[in-house]
Motif scaffolding. Structure first.
Motif, PDB file in Angstrom:
ATOM      1  N   VAL A  21     -42.246  12.100 115.471  1.00  0.00           N
ATOM      2  CA  VAL A  21     -41.358  13.065 116.120  1.00  0.00           C
ATOM      3  C   VAL A  21     -40.836  12.501 117.441  1.00  0.00           C
ATOM      4  O   VAL A  21     -39.642  12.615 117.754  1.00  0.00           O
ATOM      5  CB  VAL A  21     -42.096  14.404 116.354  1.00  0.00           C
ATOM      6  CG1 VAL A  21     -41.335  15.281 117.340  1.00  0.00           C
ATOM      7  CG2 VAL A  21     -42.274  15.142 115.039  1.00  0.00           C
ATOM      8  N   ARG A  24     -38.174   9.840 116.654  1.00  0.00           N
ATOM      9  CA  ARG A  24     -36.920  10.381 116.130  1.00  0.00           C
ATOM     10  C   ARG A  24     -36.089  11.052 117.218  1.00  0.00           C
ATOM     11  O   ARG A  24     -34.859  11.106 117.138  1.00  0.00           O
ATOM     12  CB  ARG A  24     -37.218  11.359 114.991  1.00  0.00           C
ATOM     13  CG  ARG A  24     -37.640  10.637 113.716  1.00  0.00           C
ATOM     14  CD  ARG A  24     -38.205  11.550 112.653  1.00  0.00           C
ATOM     15  NE  ARG A  24     -37.313  12.623 112.256  1.00  0.00           N
ATOM     16  CZ  ARG A  24     -37.418  13.284 111.103  1.00  0.00           C
ATOM     17  NH1 ARG A  24     -38.366  12.959 110.244  1.00  0.00           N
ATOM     18  NH2 ARG A  24     -36.600  14.261 110.815  1.00  0.00           N
ATOM     19  N   SER A  25     -36.744  11.570 118.244  1.00  0.00           N
ATOM     20  CA  SER A  25     -36.007  12.216 119.332  1.00  0.00           C
ATOM     21  C   SER A  25     -35.659  11.248 120.456  1.00  0.00           C
ATOM     22  O   SER A  25     -34.857  11.583 121.337  1.00  0.00           O
ATOM     23  CB  SER A  25     -36.836  13.376 119.914  1.00  0.00           C
ATOM     24  OG  SER A  25     -38.026  12.909 120.531  1.00  0.00           O
ATOM     25  N   LEU A  82     -35.583  18.425 122.401  1.00  0.00           N
ATOM     26  CA  LEU A  82     -35.305  17.430 121.369  1.00  0.00           C
ATOM     27  C   LEU A  82     -36.526  17.188 120.490  1.00  0.00           C
ATOM     28  O   LEU A  82     -36.407  17.041 119.262  1.00  0.00           O
ATOM     29  CB  LEU A  82     -34.849  16.119 122.021  1.00  0.00           C
ATOM     30  CG  LEU A  82     -33.474  16.150 122.685  1.00  0.00           C
ATOM     31  CD1 LEU A  82     -33.225  14.856 123.461  1.00  0.00           C
ATOM     32  CD2 LEU A  82     -32.375  16.368 121.652  1.00  0.00           C
ATOM     33  N   ARG A  83     -37.712  17.130 121.106  1.00  0.00           N
ATOM     34  CA  ARG A  83     -38.933  16.968 120.311  1.00  0.00           C
ATOM     35  C   ARG A  83     -39.161  18.162 119.394  1.00  0.00           C
ATOM     36  O   ARG A  83     -39.540  18.004 118.231  1.00  0.00           O
ATOM     37  CB  ARG A  83     -40.153  16.766 121.225  1.00  0.00           C
ATOM     38  CG  ARG A  83     -40.253  15.394 121.854  1.00  0.00           C
ATOM     39  CD  ARG A  83     -41.665  15.117 122.336  1.00  0.00           C
ATOM     40  NE  ARG A  83     -42.113  16.130 123.287  1.00  0.00           N
ATOM     41  CZ  ARG A  83     -41.964  16.042 124.603  1.00  0.00           C
ATOM     42  NH1 ARG A  83     -41.361  14.984 125.117  1.00  0.00           N
ATOM     43  NH2 ARG A  83     -42.417  16.987 125.398  1.00  0.00           N
ATOM     44  N   ASP A  85     -36.908  20.125 118.155  1.00  0.00           N
ATOM     45  CA  ASP A  85     -35.909  20.063 117.080  1.00  0.00           C
ATOM     46  C   ASP A  85     -36.350  19.106 115.976  1.00  0.00           C
ATOM     47  O   ASP A  85     -36.224  19.406 114.781  1.00  0.00           O
ATOM     48  CB  ASP A  85     -34.554  19.624 117.632  1.00  0.00           C
ATOM     49  CG  ASP A  85     -33.876  20.707 118.460  1.00  0.00           C
ATOM     50  OD1 ASP A  85     -34.305  21.867 118.380  1.00  0.00           O
ATOM     51  OD2 ASP A  85     -32.932  20.377 119.210  1.00  0.00           O
ATOM     52  N   GLU A  86     -36.856  17.931 116.380  1.00  0.00           N
ATOM     53  CA  GLU A  86     -37.273  16.944 115.386  1.00  0.00           C
ATOM     54  C   GLU A  86     -38.527  17.393 114.646  1.00  0.00           C
ATOM     55  O   GLU A  86     -38.669  17.136 113.443  1.00  0.00           O
ATOM     56  CB  GLU A  86     -37.527  15.588 116.063  1.00  0.00           C
ATOM     57  CG  GLU A  86     -36.267  14.900 116.552  1.00  0.00           C
ATOM     58  CD  GLU A  86     -35.297  14.568 115.422  1.00  0.00           C
ATOM     59  OE1 GLU A  86     -35.728  14.503 114.244  1.00  0.00           O
ATOM     60  OE2 GLU A  86     -34.105  14.373 115.707  1.00  0.00           O
ATOM     61  N   SER A  89     -37.384  19.913 112.107  1.00  0.00           N
ATOM     62  CA  SER A  89     -36.682  19.254 111.002  1.00  0.00           C
ATOM     63  C   SER A  89     -37.664  18.556 110.063  1.00  0.00           C
ATOM     64  O   SER A  89     -37.545  18.649 108.838  1.00  0.00           O
ATOM     65  CB  SER A  89     -35.675  18.246 111.559  1.00  0.00           C
ATOM     66  OG  SER A  89     -35.070  17.493 110.535  1.00  0.00           O
ATOM     67  N   LEU A  90     -38.635  17.841 110.639  1.00  0.00           N
ATOM     68  CA  LEU A  90     -39.602  17.102 109.828  1.00  0.00           C
ATOM     69  C   LEU A  90     -40.447  18.047 108.980  1.00  0.00           C
ATOM     70  O   LEU A  90     -40.608  17.855 107.771  1.00  0.00           O
ATOM     71  CB  LEU A  90     -40.488  16.257 110.742  1.00  0.00           C
ATOM     72  CG  LEU A  90     -41.492  15.317 110.085  1.00  0.00           C
ATOM     73  CD1 LEU A  90     -41.715  14.084 110.955  1.00  0.00           C
ATOM     74  CD2 LEU A  90     -42.832  16.011 109.833  1.00  0.00           C
ATOM     75  N   ASN A 150     -39.910   5.588 109.315  1.00  0.00           N
ATOM     76  CA  ASN A 150     -39.541   5.677 110.734  1.00  0.00           C
ATOM     77  C   ASN A 150     -40.041   4.481 111.543  1.00  0.00           C
ATOM     78  O   ASN A 150     -40.027   4.530 112.779  1.00  0.00           O
ATOM     79  CB  ASN A 150     -40.089   6.972 111.331  1.00  0.00           C
ATOM     80  CG  ASN A 150     -39.435   8.211 110.745  1.00  0.00           C
ATOM     81  OD1 ASN A 150     -38.350   8.610 111.145  1.00  0.00           O
ATOM     82  ND2 ASN A 150     -40.103   8.829 109.773  1.00  0.00           N
TER      83      ASN A 150
END
Length: 283
Positions: A21, A24-25, A82-83, A85-86, A89-90, A150
């Protein structure tokens, strides 16, 4: 074929999905932080201007009056957003991959998750309580697959702290196979860790093996090396755990030492030398 691998590294072990995470952010977060840093630097040199409609020139004075402390708070909130959000999503991707009717606490809050809009944001903690996510994790290749997918993002993020991912392989201290353990750990280490691999012949008791001569330079750490890990954990807050601590928390006894109390640790001095070995059995 079967193979065994060993890696010697100086570093820490952190939960796989927390690291994924964060990675990705990181690209968006890095851009936002760099933009704010440039803005503050120009303001400091009295060269901060806003291009555009002259009627909006009042923004110049507004930006110049915002305290530095406020911009620091903005960076923290942006990073957290942002974290989050990721993570959402994950976990949503894993959750949606499950095919059964889920009865986890989150889904029970929605009468019809297929037609009603999703109003609940997922967190990583959801993975441990949801059978649907467990099924989705297995269908999508497990924790190892997520780590491999990732890997380049993780390496790019760690590069900014002069750190590295020794191998995209999950580690587990539980009875669950690492590939399907949502709480699996992975290593964050000083770059250029030495490693060795052996590939025994299938079905034979006498197998090939390697003896690796380690050069003294591997044991000479750069000055201030622990500062890299401190900076990384300040920028990307996450748990720092070890397999030994995981077993202790689960009530397992450690060889020769029995049960021990696990205390909360400070960020400084968390990195240690590790010898990490793994083996893949023949299929």
């Amino acid at each position: 074929m079967c193979f065994a691998e060993a890696i010697l590294f100086y570093g820490i072990t952190v939960p796989v999905f927390q690291l994924v995470v964060a990675a990705r952010s990181w690209p968006q977060r890095f851009l936002v932080e760099r933009t704010i840093n440039v803005l503050l630097e120009r303001r400091k040199r009295d060269k901060l201007t806003v291009e555009g409609d002259p009627a909006q020139s009042s923004w110049d004075s507004v930006l110049c009056r915002v305290p530095v402390e406020i911009w620091a708070v903005v960076k923290v909130h942006v990073a957290e957003g942002l974290r989050d959000d990721e993570a959402d999503s994950l976990v949503h991707g894993l959750h949606s991959a499950g095919e059964r009717d889920c009865t986890c606490p989150t889904c029970l809050r929605t009468s019809d998750r297929d037609r009603a809009p999703r109003t609940t944001r997922y967190t990583l903690e959801h993975l441990a309580e949801c059978d649907d996510c467990d099924q989705g994790l297995r269908e999508l290749g497990g924790t190892a697959e997520s780590l491999e997918d990732n890997e380049q993002l993780i390496k790019r993020m760690l590069y900014d702290f002069n750190l590295d991912l020794p191998a995209p392989i999950p580690i587990s201290g539980d009875s669950v196979p690492p590939r399907f353990d949502v709480r699996a750990l992975c290593a964050v280490a000083v770059p250029n860790a030495p490693d060795a691999m052996s590939e025994p012949v299938h079905g034979e008791y006498d197998y090939e093996n390697d003896i690796v001569e380690l050069r003294p330079r591997y044991f000479v750490l750069p000055k201030g090396i622990d500062g890299r890990f401190e900076a990384f954990l300040r920028a990307c807050p996450m748990s720092v755990e070890s397999v030994a601590d995981r077993k202790a928390k689960a009530g397992h006894s450690l060889p020769g030492k029995g049960r021990r109390v696990v205390k909360r640790k400070k960020a400084a001095g968390l990195a240690k030398w590790h010898l990490w070995s793994s083996c893949l059995d023949c299929e």
